[in-house]
Design a protein around this motif. Structure first.
Motif, PDB file in Angstrom:
ATOM      1  N   TRP A 338      55.458 -73.188   9.972  1.00 30.53           N
ATOM      2  CA  TRP A 338      54.584 -72.133  10.040  1.00 30.53           C
ATOM      3  C   TRP A 338      54.854 -71.037  10.823  1.00 30.53           C
ATOM      4  O   TRP A 338      54.804 -69.820  10.726  1.00 30.53           O
ATOM      5  CB  TRP A 338      52.867 -72.642  10.132  1.00 30.53           C
ATOM      6  N   ILE A 339      55.164 -71.542  12.290  1.00 26.70           N
ATOM      7  CA  ILE A 339      55.592 -70.524  13.200  1.00 26.70           C
ATOM      8  C   ILE A 339      56.896 -69.622  12.679  1.00 26.70           C
ATOM      9  O   ILE A 339      56.912 -68.550  12.871  1.00 26.70           O
ATOM     10  CB  ILE A 339      55.663 -71.130  14.473  1.00 26.70           C
ATOM     11  N   LEU A 340      57.676 -70.347  12.495  1.00 28.68           N
ATOM     12  CA  LEU A 340      59.065 -69.761  12.030  1.00 28.68           C
ATOM     13  C   LEU A 340      58.833 -68.925  10.585  1.00 28.68           C
ATOM     14  O   LEU A 340      59.375 -67.888  10.576  1.00 28.68           O
ATOM     15  CB  LEU A 340      59.975 -70.778  11.632  1.00 28.68           C
ATOM     16  N   ALA A 341      57.746 -69.329   9.824  1.00 30.03           N
ATOM     17  CA  ALA A 341      57.523 -68.672   8.667  1.00 30.03           C
ATOM     18  C   ALA A 341      56.927 -67.146   9.186  1.00 30.03           C
ATOM     19  O   ALA A 341      57.266 -65.889   8.474  1.00 30.03           O
ATOM     20  CB  ALA A 341      56.724 -69.261   7.869  1.00 30.03           C
ATOM     21  N   ASP A 342      56.137 -67.176  10.222  1.00 30.06           N
ATOM     22  CA  ASP A 342      55.619 -65.896  10.784  1.00 30.06           C
ATOM     23  C   ASP A 342      56.416 -65.088  11.531  1.00 30.06           C
ATOM     24  O   ASP A 342      56.323 -63.804  11.181  1.00 30.06           O
ATOM     25  CB  ASP A 342      54.360 -66.418  11.743  1.00 30.06           C
ATOM     26  N   ILE A 343      57.490 -65.733  12.197  1.00 26.04           N
ATOM     27  CA  ILE A 343      58.372 -64.970  12.750  1.00 26.04           C
ATOM     28  C   ILE A 343      59.341 -64.124  11.844  1.00 26.04           C
ATOM     29  O   ILE A 343      59.584 -62.882  12.031  1.00 26.04           O
ATOM     30  CB  ILE A 343      59.391 -65.774  13.867  1.00 26.04           C
ATOM     31  N   PHE A 344      59.729 -64.805  10.832  1.00 30.35           N
ATOM     32  CA  PHE A 344      60.551 -64.331   9.674  1.00 30.35           C
ATOM     33  C   PHE A 344      59.682 -63.196   8.963  1.00 30.35           C
ATOM     34  O   PHE A 344      60.356 -62.170   8.462  1.00 30.35           O
ATOM     35  CB  PHE A 344      60.859 -65.549   8.641  1.00 30.35           C
ATOM     36  N   GLY A 345      58.463 -63.376   8.896  1.00 28.68           N
ATOM     37  CA  GLY A 345      57.580 -62.423   8.133  1.00 28.68           C
ATOM     38  C   GLY A 345      57.511 -61.111   8.969  1.00 28.68           C
ATOM     39  O   GLY A 345      57.618 -60.006   8.427  1.00 28.68           O
ATOM     40  N   ILE A 346      57.359 -61.338  10.420  1.00 26.70           N
ATOM     41  CA  ILE A 346      57.317 -60.145  11.260  1.00 26.70           C
ATOM     42  C   ILE A 346      58.595 -59.249  10.937  1.00 26.70           C
ATOM     43  O   ILE A 346      58.616 -58.175  11.019  1.00 26.70           O
ATOM     44  CB  ILE A 346      57.045 -60.482  12.454  1.00 26.70           C
ATOM     45  N   GLY A 347      59.879 -59.752  11.040  1.00 27.96           N
ATOM     46  CA  GLY A 347      61.255 -59.458  10.825  1.00 27.96           C
ATOM     47  C   GLY A 347      61.331 -58.623   9.349  1.00 27.96           C
ATOM     48  O   GLY A 347      61.785 -57.454   9.459  1.00 27.96           O
ATOM     49  N   VAL A 348      60.829 -59.422   8.440  1.00 27.95           N
ATOM     50  CA  VAL A 348      61.002 -58.518   7.044  1.00 27.95           C
ATOM     51  C   VAL A 348      60.148 -57.631   6.949  1.00 27.95           C
ATOM     52  O   VAL A 348      60.667 -56.492   6.368  1.00 27.95           O
ATOM     53  CB  VAL A 348      60.478 -59.887   6.122  1.00 27.95           C
ATOM     54  N   PHE A 349      58.923 -57.470   7.396  1.00 27.30           N
ATOM     55  CA  PHE A 349      57.883 -56.350   7.341  1.00 27.30           C
ATOM     56  C   PHE A 349      58.387 -55.390   8.295  1.00 27.30           C
ATOM     57  O   PHE A 349      58.310 -54.241   8.210  1.00 27.30           O
ATOM     58  CB  PHE A 349      56.611 -56.683   7.474  1.00 27.30           C
ATOM     59  N   GLY A 350      59.196 -55.921   9.540  1.00 27.04           N
ATOM     60  CA  GLY A 350      59.710 -54.743  10.253  1.00 27.04           C
ATOM     61  C   GLY A 350      60.818 -53.948   9.469  1.00 27.04           C
ATOM     62  O   GLY A 350      60.898 -52.742   9.633  1.00 27.04           O
ATOM     63  N   GLY A 351      61.368 -54.586   8.823  1.00 28.72           N
ATOM     64  CA  GLY A 351      62.694 -54.167   8.030  1.00 28.72           C
ATOM     65  C   GLY A 351      62.001 -52.929   7.038  1.00 28.72           C
ATOM     66  O   GLY A 351      62.482 -51.759   6.924  1.00 28.72           O
ATOM     67  N   PHE A 352      61.010 -53.371   6.444  1.00 28.32           N
ATOM     68  CA  PHE A 352      60.209 -52.413   5.712  1.00 28.32           C
ATOM     69  C   PHE A 352      59.948 -51.228   6.304  1.00 28.32           C
ATOM     70  O   PHE A 352      59.466 -50.084   5.683  1.00 28.32           O
ATOM     71  CB  PHE A 352      59.067 -52.901   4.735  1.00 28.32           C
ATOM     72  N   TYR A 353      59.504 -51.366   7.559  1.00 26.09           N
ATOM     73  CA  TYR A 353      58.808 -50.275   8.475  1.00 26.09           C
ATOM     74  C   TYR A 353      59.952 -49.379   8.744  1.00 26.09           C
ATOM     75  O   TYR A 353      59.754 -48.152   8.725  1.00 26.09           O
ATOM     76  CB  TYR A 353      57.953 -51.044   9.582  1.00 26.09           C
TER      77      TYR A 353
END
Length: 624
Positions: A338-353
């Motif tokens: 779950w923690i790694l999924a959260d970190i991955f999600g922050i990265g993906v949406f950071g790219g969108f941003y």
């Protein structure tokens, strides 16, 4: 028009040599910086306290040139040919890396610090030309894809450099290997730069101001004086680096103290974060439809906040351990996924941003100011990164927050900062709502939209099927469009915010409200005089049958007073959807329905309304 993936740019000479040059530069930066950190912590006889102090000093020494020399880099980027300037900077990198190689070889801290300052200077000078060359060499529809590849390559190069330095420095001949590596990569970067095609100076007559303090202040002022969409994008961009610095700086302690991991766990988290940003970056082109879609910025902001809060939530009560986990041991713990999924999600949406913000800054800045505006962005980025370190120190050491609580606080700060940005520039929110509509209730295809000119005034005439026709067309067409619509639709709740922000012209029937009627034609004339595209629905009302009604005479009045090209357009597949007037419609009956926006070739201004009506009917065909 044939659609090509952004990766097709990697087969073109106008992009590939530049991409390889910046990729190798980012890789070399991180090999050198991480190698230096290993030397300070493990290769010299410093105490732990002194070693940690020196590591922080190294970070500040690398950032300092961004304050000192970014403004000079902005001036260079305007005054000199960009390809020649890149080659000169890359030659300097070779000289800097030779100094660094001597530092590693002789274990000399002073030479290493001198080279570190030199690499910071190299990056400060390279940044403005790096981002200002993209709009000069790429077509408008390639700009998002080009920026996405640059961001993807940069973060993967940072990751590869960090891991590569760790592998090199753990060997028995680390000094010789790292010395050879940094010089070799610098040479490869220079040879790649020699293949970059000619890119002329934007403002060769620009006088150089060598007073770095005066010019730094002037450069920041120039950036903040840009139109609100650009100036707030600079702040949004710098805020991204504030967040990124907070997360990246805390990863080692988070992995060690909370996850009970060893060095391989740090590498795993960095990999997940970097791959997330790379994936988010390359997905931007597909999600944006090959245009600068700033509607992705609020989407990215929401995602970063959501996953930041989830990271705090999932970090609580992590299982204790008697010995440090390696990365495989960590993956054996369910909560870690779950923690790694959260970190991955922050990265993906950071790219969108971040990708749309870079593309917007480049596309909406005057060519003769672009490099200096990007230099202003680099100065603000450096300032925000320094502030992020101070904020983290205060919250962790003074306020006594844990690292997960720090992540929660900055996630909530992200809401406040971006709410301010989106309030000042409502175009972000407006484009997000349009983008959301086009990617939720409808699947929108485009056909023939290249008929709409990239510059100059034009009138687009289209059939009127639903309350959201303008939103769907606005989301499909690359250029901003000014819509003319019935004032009662214009005044609908929620949609009115979008219509007002987009500069929509409300119109009423002449007998209904003569003042609104006449004012509409004046605003239309002004838009066309300013060289904009105006879209009208000549039927004057929504269809109640799904068929195209008779075009009113207003379109002929507009074209008579403003003789510009007129482009027929049709919407296919909207009849029966929730926002149409089909009596048998339903919310889920046509959910995520496929619709098509199709345009025909431009026609002369003296084309009659009945001819235009038949053209639109032919474009729509039998698909209502």
């Amino acid at each position: 028009m044939t659609q090509h993936s952004q990766f097709a740019l990697l087969r073109t000479r106008r992009f590939l040599p530049f991409f390889v040059t910046q990729l190798l530069g980012a890789f070399n930066d991180n090999v050198f910086k991480q190698g230096l950190i290993f030397v300070v912590l493990f290769g010299m006889a410093f105490s732990d306290k002194t070693g940690n102090l020196l590591v922080n000093f190294c970070h500040m020494l690398f950032i300092l040139p961004f304050f000192l020399f970014s403004a000079l880099g902005g001036q260079f980027g305007e005054k000199f040919a960009k390809d020649a300037l890149i080659r000169m900077i890359k030659l300097a990198e070779i000289a800097i890396m030779l100094v660094g190689a001597l530092g590693f070889f002789y274990n000399n801290l002073y030479l290493l610090l001198l080279a570190l300052f030199g690499m910071g200077t190299h990056s400060a000078l390279f940044g403005p030309v790096k981002y200002s060359i993209l709009p000069a060499t790429l077509r408008e529809e390639e700009l998002v894809g080009g920026n996405a590849l640059v961001e993807m390559g940069t973060f993967l190069a940072i990751l590869a450099g960090t891991i590569g330095a760790g592998l090199i420095m753990s060997g028995s001949h680390s000094a010789g290997l790292v010395s050879a590596a940094i010089v070799l990569v610098a040479c490869l970067g220079y040879f790649a730069s020699r293949q970059i095609p000619r890119s002329a100076a934007a403002m060769p007559e620009l006088p150089l101001d060598w007073n770095i303090f005066r010019q730094t202040w002037a450069t920041v002022q120039l950036g903040l004086r840009q139109r609100p969409a650009v100036s707030r994008s600079l702040l949004g961009n710098s805020w991204f680096w504030f967040l990124g610095s907070i997360y990246l700086a805390q990863i080692p302690a988070y992995a060690k103290d909370l996850l009970h991991g060893d060095k391989s766990v740090i590498t795993l988290i960095l990999t997940v974060f970097s791959v997330g940003i790379a994936l988010g970056s390359v997905l931007c082109e597909k999600l944006s439809g090959r245009k600068v879609e700033i509607g992705l910025v609020p989407f990215g902001s929401i995602g970063m906040t959501l996953f930041g809060i989830l990271l705090w939530w999932h970090s609580s009560d992590f299982p204790a351990a008697t010995a440090a986990h390696d990365w495989l041991g960590l993956l054996g713990i369910g909560q870690a996924w779950w923690i790694l999924a959260d970190i991955f999600g922050i990265g993906v949406f950071g790219g969108f941003y971040i990708v749309p913000l870079y593309a917007l800054i480049q596309s909406r800045t005057v060519e003769t100011e672009r490099a200096r505006v990007i230099a202003a962005n680099n100065i603000l980025n450096a300032l925000f990164m320094v502030v992020s370190a101070l904020v983290a120190m205060v919250l962790l050491n003074v306020a006594g927050l844990s690292i997960p609580e720090l992540f929660l606080v900055v996630s909530l700060m992200n809401v406040a900062v971006n709410t301010y940005i989106f309030k000042i520039v409502p175009e972000f929110t407006m484009r997000f709502l349009i983008w959301l509509l086009g990617h939720s209730m409808y699947r929108v295809r485009h056909q023939g939209l290249e008929a709409i000119p990239d510059e100059g005034a034009a009138v687009v005439v289209c059939n009127h099927v639903s309350f959201v026709d303008a939103l769907l067309i606005g989301g499909a067409v690359r250029r901003p469009m000014r819509f003319v619509m019935y004032y009662k639709i214009y005044n609908l709740p929620v949609l009115n915010f979008i219509f007002r922000t987009a500069g929509t012209v409300p119109i009423a029937g002449r007998s209904e409200d003569p003042e609104v009627y006449e004012q509409a034609f004046k605003r239309i004339a002004q838009y066309l005089e300013d060289g904009e595209v105006v879209c009208i629905f000549p039927e004057g009302k929504l269809t109640t049958t799904g068929e195209i009604d008779e075009f009113k005479a207003g379109v002929e009045r507009i074209l008579s007073a403003n003789p510009v090209p007129v482009i027929p357009m049709a919407l296919q597949g909207l009849w029966g959807s929730f926002f149409s007037r089909d009596p048998s419609k339903g919310l889920f009956r046509r959910f995520w329905s496929r619709i098509t926006v199709v345009a025909g070739q431009p026609l002369p201004a003296d084309t009659g309304r009945l001819v235009l009506q038949e053209q639109v009917r032919a474009l729509r065909g039998s698909v209502r």
